[in-house]
Design an enzyme around this catalytic site. Sequence first.
Site, PDB file in Angstrom:
ATOM      1  N   CYS A 128       0.851  -1.187   0.000  1.00  0.00           N
ATOM      2  CA  CYS A 128       0.000   0.000   0.000  1.00  0.00           C
ATOM      3  C   CYS A 128       0.891   1.243   0.000  1.00  0.00           C
ATOM      4  O   CYS A 128       1.755   1.392   0.867  1.00  0.00           O
ATOM      5  CB  CYS A 128      -0.898   0.001   1.230  1.00  0.00           C
ATOM      6  SG  CYS A 128      -1.870   1.511   1.412  1.00  0.00           S
TER       7      CYS A 128
ATOM      8  N   CYS B 252       0.251   3.141   3.597  1.00  0.00           N
ATOM      9  CA  CYS B 252       0.654   2.628   4.915  1.00  0.00           C
ATOM     10  C   CYS B 252       1.639   1.460   4.848  1.00  0.00           C
ATOM     11  O   CYS B 252       2.058   0.951   5.892  1.00  0.00           O
ATOM     12  CB  CYS B 252      -0.577   2.209   5.711  1.00  0.00           C
ATOM     13  SG  CYS B 252      -1.353   0.682   5.110  1.00  0.00           S
TER      14      CYS B 252
ATOM     15  N   CYS C 178      -6.781  -1.658   0.552  1.00  0.00           N
ATOM     16  CA  CYS C 178      -5.896  -1.940   1.680  1.00  0.00           C
ATOM     17  C   CYS C 178      -6.758  -2.267   2.902  1.00  0.00           C
ATOM     18  O   CYS C 178      -7.522  -1.403   3.370  1.00  0.00           O
ATOM     19  CB  CYS C 178      -4.996  -0.751   1.983  1.00  0.00           C
ATOM     20  SG  CYS C 178      -3.917  -1.015   3.419  1.00  0.00           S
TER      21      CYS C 178
ATOM     22  N   CYS D  53      -5.547   0.406   6.079  1.00  0.00           N
ATOM     23  CA  CYS D  53      -5.821   1.842   6.193  1.00  0.00           C
ATOM     24  C   CYS D  53      -7.036   2.314   5.391  1.00  0.00           C
ATOM     25  O   CYS D  53      -7.436   3.478   5.496  1.00  0.00           O
ATOM     26  CB  CYS D  53      -4.591   2.653   5.762  1.00  0.00           C
ATOM     27  SG  CYS D  53      -4.259   2.636   3.981  1.00  0.00           S
TER      28      CYS D  53
ATOM     29  N   ASP E  72      21.518  -2.997 -16.794  1.00  0.00           N
ATOM     30  CA  ASP E  72      21.385  -4.168 -15.921  1.00  0.00           C
ATOM     31  C   ASP E  72      20.425  -5.161 -16.582  1.00  0.00           C
ATOM     32  O   ASP E  72      19.251  -4.859 -16.793  1.00  0.00           O
ATOM     33  CB  ASP E  72      20.851  -3.728 -14.564  1.00  0.00           C
ATOM     34  CG  ASP E  72      20.692  -4.881 -13.582  1.00  0.00           C
ATOM     35  OD1 ASP E  72      20.991  -6.029 -13.956  1.00  0.00           O
ATOM     36  OD2 ASP E  72      20.264  -4.618 -12.452  1.00  0.00           O
TER      37      ASP E  72
END
Length: 464
Positions: free
Chosen positions: A222, A225, A244, A247, A372
């Site tokens: 999230c 949070c 979520c 929260c 990379d």
Amino acid sequence: MIKPLNLRGRTITANSNSAKASTAAFAGRGAYWFLHTFLKGGSSLPGKIASRIDPDVLAHLGRDYDVIVVTGTNGKTLTTNLIVKVLKQKYNEILTNPTGSNMMQGIITAFLAQPKSGKGRGIAVLEVDEANVAPVAKYLHPKAFVLTNIFRDQMDRYGEFYTTYQKILDGINLAPDALVIANGDAPIFSSREFKNPVRYFGFESHSTEDLMAPPNTDGVLCPVCSHILHYHDITYSNLGDFFCPNCGFKRPELTDQVTQVNELTPTHSTFAIDQHPYTIQIGGMYNIYNALAAYAVGEAFEVSPDEVAKAFAYDEKVFGRQEVVHVGDKAVTLVLVKNPVGLNEVLDMISHQDKPFALATLLNANYADGIDTSWIWDGNFEEFVAGNHATSYLAGGERYQDIAYRFKVAGVPEDELQIIPDLGDVIKAIPEFKEDQVYLLATYTAILQLRKKLADEGYIKAGF
């Protein structure tokens, strides 16, 4: 339905000295003419020359345009192309950067290559690299920002995707009156409150299930949070109807929605947006999101659903995005790949091919690709190989050893794998495949190099 906003007609004052800017534009256009008349084209050098003469030349070039910035990790090029098609149903003079040259020099070149001809304001639909959103916004004061998605990509350049999003927000904050048209299924895009007016698009969901994304999925914490997100529906990766449980953060209300998906094949998709039926001649769930973004822009610019359908029906493949090239009697489909999420969606798409096919993968690791190459290890090659989807394989490009080893670890038998570093030799090998269909996945600079060699040998037109 949200009433369309008035997005046309604001006057922009250029910050660039007019004489200096005119000289820069003249030199850049001269360079563009020379490159495309006597050589094989070029999408960044003219812009580089012009900006050397006047670093602020973009403000001068873009002063008579209403600008739409398209940015995000995946889907920028096709979304930009579809938006252009949609807006051409209603508006006459539209400028874009069709080859995906999306940094400052390439954007400047797009303006140099397409000088304004008519009266009044034009529309510039610009694909913009995430790190270049702020510089572009500084000079062009966009009318709208279109946000496709954010995943881990070229981490040597961007870092984690929260850093990438901040680069985008830095640009949006320079144009607080611009409309933001964002993917509401991507949790990060609604994690901070915009000063701007905002519209969200996504996939309709009526599910009440409590789902969690698979392990190793990008962006499942999230953004408010840091608890693990849950979903009622998942379309792919971390996109879907999220919430979520800790929260209360959840997907925002959607303005434009995919209300039905009818058919997904490697060559076309049929679906409905806000109950209107559409077909696009390109495969993959991820490309339905691109079409949805283009629809949302069309609605904001008062293009009707029927006009959008006409735009989507126009079958023109985009540079390196399921572009089909015939080499001998083989149909070669070129697909750009650059990060795990995009790669996995492409592998899923081509796994639905109902005829035997070969899979070639060309891996480079230049600056524009990301230096990379470890991202290939997050690709679902094991699942793809175990499903016996491809009947032969080819590994090539500057980092051919990396992708060849990845294929071997995934279980590709040695007698089904060709290792061909040189792209010219790759082209020579294609007619020898036993399969009629070849899917060729390549990173950005590998596609550029391959297309140049294909042009040299007369398979496609030269230039970009």
